[in-house]
Scaffold this active site. Structure first.
Site, mmCIF file in Angstrom:
data_model
loop_
_atom_site.group_PDB
_atom_site.id
_atom_site.type_symbol
_atom_site.label_atom_id
_atom_site.label_comp_id
_atom_site.label_asym_id
_atom_site.label_seq_id
_atom_site.Cartn_x
_atom_site.Cartn_y
_atom_site.Cartn_z
ATOM 1 N N GLY A 19 43.628 40.636 35.456
ATOM 2 C CA GLY A 19 42.817 41.002 34.312
ATOM 3 C C GLY A 19 41.382 40.537 34.444
ATOM 4 O O GLY A 19 40.711 40.281 33.450
ATOM 5 N N SER B 292 44.705 40.589 41.866
ATOM 6 C CA SER B 292 43.517 41.155 41.230
ATOM 7 C C SER B 292 42.602 40.022 40.783
ATOM 8 O O SER B 292 42.185 39.204 41.605
ATOM 9 C CB SER B 292 43.959 42.052 40.068
ATOM 10 O OG SER B 292 42.896 42.839 39.604
#
Length: 552
Positions: free
Chosen positions: A133, A219
Site C-alpha cells: 500500500g 510492493s
C-alpha cells in the site's frame, strides 16, 4: 494510460495503489476459538485464541500514544497493564480511508499480530512482514496476509504490524521542529523498528527465535524492507530479508521532503514559524489535504545522466542522514547488511494489476504502431530501439504482450536487478533473484487478456493461502489466481522456498531445483510456478537495451 516507466509509474501511483484495491479478505473479527491461550509479555499478560492448530494474537500494542502532543514524534512509553488483556481483535490501522472488516483507522495505531504453531519456547524462524500500500494505506490485517497457513504448514512464526502512514508517518519537520522532532520524516519506519524490538523482547514467548528473524514485504512493503535493510536502528533485530515487487533503491532526499512540508503548510495557510498549528489539525483534515498534494514516488529514479530526480509532494521515508543515512541501494548495497542474505524479485506481469485497477482496456487493442505511440511520451527517441529489442527477444509476442512485458519490468524488474547486482558486488552474504510466473487464466475485465502474474498476486501464494479448503469442500476461485488446481502447487513452492530461507538463509523446497545465489556471470534466476526452473541470464537482451538507454 500511457506506458509509464518505473519511476514515473511510482510518481503517478506512488505505490499507494499497489495492493490497496485488492478485495479485503473477510477475516472474522472474533472467530470461534477452539480454546484461548494466555501468555506473559513485557507489558503484561494477553489472551489469544487457538484455532485449527494455530495460536493467533491480534492487536497487541507495541508502542504508546502517538496522537496529541506525540504527533510527528516518537511514541509515548507504553504503559503496563494489570490482569489479562484480550488480543482477539485486530488493532486500528493508521489514518486512511476506512478498511472493510477492520476497526476504524486511528492515529494511535501501533498494534501487531502474531501467528504461531504453539507458545512452547521452540526456536522457530520469525517472518516479520511489512504490508503493501505504498507508505499511505494498508495494515497488518490486509487481505491475503493471514499467517495461519504459513505457521501451521511450515512451523514458523508470522508477525505483522500496523504503523504510521502518509504525512502522519513521514512529514519532515527536522529543519523547523527542533530536537523533539528529529527523525520526524521517518516516524513510520521507526514504528516498524519498534515492532522489531518488540519481537526481540517477546517472540520467544510465542515459540519464535529472536536470533532468527526475516524481514519481508511486497510492493510498498518491499520498499519498507529496503529501508530497514539500510537503517542502523533496525540492524540488531533481523538476520535476512526479502524484497518483493517493491525495490526501494532510492528514497526522498531531505531537501525534497522539506519542499513537501512547505507545500503542506501553504495549503493549510500556516506560516512555517507557526508550524505547530499542525498539531491541532484533525487527522481527517490532514488526510484530505494529503490527497490534494501532488502524488510522488516514495522512492525515486534517476535520469539518463545519473542525477536523482527530485519531485516535491507525496510522503515516504526520507534520507535524513541519521535514521536513514543514505539511499538504501544507491550508490551501493548497504554495508550495514553486508552479511545478511537477501531475496529480491518481481512478478512477470506486474502491469496487469494496474490495468485492472485503472480500467485500462485500451492496451489490449494495441498494434505495433499504437505501441510506439503509447511508449513515446516516456521514452521519446529511444522508443523505436526499445520496441526493436523486445521484438527481437520475443519474435512471437503481440503488441499488447510487449506492452505488458515492458511496463512490468520497468515498474519492478529493473530496480530488482539493480539491487541484486549491487548486493553481489558487495561481496558479502548471497542474494537470490526470482520471478514469480504462475499464470492466472482470469481475463482483465473488458478484455480477453489474461491477468497472468499481476502485481500483488504473490501475496496469497507466498502466504500459502492458495490451498484447498481444509474441510474437503470444493475450492473457490481465487480472486487473481483463477481456478486451475496447479495454483496450489505453486503456492506451496513459494511458501516453502521463503520459509526455508527464513530458517536457513538459503531458499529451497522439495521438487524444486537447487537455487544458486545470483552472480554476475551466469545470473541465475528462479522462476516460481507449479514447476519451478532456474533460468540463466534471463531477459539478457532486454536488460542490455535498458542499460543502453540509461534506465539500469
Amino acid at each position: 494510460m500511457h506506458m509509464i516507466q518505473r519511476r514515473d509509474f511510482l510518481t503517478q501511483l506512488s505505490l499507494a495503489t499497489a495492493a490497496i484495491s485488492l478485495p479485503q479478505v473477510a477475516f472474522p473479527s472474533a472467530p470461534k476459538a477452539d480454546e484461548f491461550v494466555e501468555v506473559a509479555i513485557t507489558h503484561g499478560r494477553i489472551r489469544g485464541m487457538r484455532k485449527e492448530g494455530v495460536n493467533l494474537f491480534k492487536g497487541i500494542p507495541y508502542g504508546g500514544r502517538i496522537s496529541g502532543d506525540r504527533r510527528f514524534r516518537r511514541p509515548a512509553p507504553l504503559e503496563k497493564w494489570t490482569g489479562v488483556r484480550d488480543a482477539l481483535e485486530f488493532g486500528a490501522p493508521a489514518i486512511q480511508n476506512p478498511r472493510r472488516n477492520e476497526p476504524a483507522p486511528s492515529e494511535d495505531c501501533l498494534f501487531l499480530n502474531v501467528w504461531t504453531p504453539a507458545n512452547d519456547h521452540k526456536k522457530r524462524p520469525v517472518l516479520f512482514y511489512s504490508h503493501g500500500g505504498g507508505f499511505v494505506v494498508g495494515s497488518g490485517a490486509s487481505g491475503g496476509q493471514d499467517g495461519s497457513n504459513l505457521a501451521r504448514n511450515f512451523d514458523v512464526v508470522v508477525v505483522e504490524t500496523n504503523h504510521r502512514l502518509g504525512l502522519l508517518g513521514f512529514l519532515y519537520l527536522d529543519d523547523i521542529g527542533g530536537p523533539d522532532y528529529a527523525g520526524s520524516g521517518n516516524m513510520g519506519m521507526l514504528d516498524i523498528v519498534d515492532g522489531l524490538k518488540w519481537v526481540h523482547d517477546n517472540i520467544a514467548q510465542f515459540g519464535g527465535d529472536p536470533a532468527n528473524v526475516m524481514i519481508w514485504g511486497e510492493s510498498g512493503g518491499g520498499a519498507k524492507t529496503s529501508c530497514l535493510y539500510a537503517m542502523p536502528s533496525a540492524a540488531p533485530y533481523f538476520n535476512k530479508a526479502s524484497i518483493e515487487s517493491g525495490p526501494g533503491v532510492r528514497m526522498t532526499p531531505k531537501e525534497t521532503a522539506a519542499e513537501t512540508t512547505a507545500l503542506l503548510l501553504k495549503e493549510l495557510n500556516i506560516d512555517p514559524k507557526d508550524w505547530k498549528k499542525l498539531l491541532d489539525v484533525p487527522a481527517a483534515d490532514l488526510l484530505a489535504i494529503q490527497g490534494k498534494l501532488p502524488s510522488v514516488a516514495p522512492f525515486l529514479g534517476k535520469n539518463t545522466k545519473g542525477a536523482v530526480l527530485r519531485r516535491a509532494g507525496g510522503f515516504g521515508p526520507v534520507v535524513d542522514g541519521v535514521v536513514l543515512p543514505h539511499h538504501p541501494f544507491d550508490p551501493t548495497a548497504p554495508a550495514l547488511s553486508k552479511n545478511k542474505p537477501l531475496l529480491v524479485g518481481w512478478n512477470e506481469d506486474e502491469y496487469t494489476f494496474f490495468a485492472w485497477e485503472r480500467k485500462d482496456t485500451e492496451f489490449a487493442k494495441l498494434d505495433f504502431d499504437g505501441l510506439q505511440k503509447r511508449l513515446e511520451p516516456q521514452y521519446g527517441e529511444d522508443t523505436p530501439k526499445l520496441i526493436a529489442a523486445y521484438r527481437k527477444a520475443r519474435p512471437n509476442a503481440t503488441a499488447p504482450q510487449l506492452y505488458i512485458a515492458i511496463s512490468s519490468i520497468a515498474m519492478m524488474g529493473l530496480g530488482s536487478v539493480d539491487i541484486a547486482e549491487k548486493k553481489v558486488k558487495e561481496g558479502g552474504a548471497p542474494v537470490y533473484l526470482y520471478n514469480f510466473g504462475y499464470k492466472s487464466e482470469k481475463p482483465i475485465p473488458g478484455t480477453d487478456y489474461p491477468m497472468g502474474t499481476p502485481h500483488a498476486m504473490d501475496i496469497s501464494f507466498k502466504f500459502n493461502n492458495e490451498i484447498p479448503p481444509r474441510d474437503g469442500s470444493a475450492p473457490k476461485e481465487s480472486f487473481f489466481g483463477g481456478n486451475r488446481p496447479e495454483r496450489f502447487v505453486a503456492s506451496h513452492h513459494f511458501a516453502e522456498l521463503w520459509t526455508t530461507f527464513a530458517r536457513t538463509g538459503k531458499p529451497a523446497a522439495k521438487d524444486v531445483p537447487q537455487w544458486p545465489a545470483y552472480n554476475l556471470k551466469t545470473r541465475p534466476t528462479m522462476r516460481i510456478d507449479a514447476q519451478c526452473e532456474i533460468i540463466d541470464n534471463r531477459f539478457s537482451q532486454e536488460l542490455a537495451m535498458w542499460r543502453s538507454i540509461g534506465k539500469l
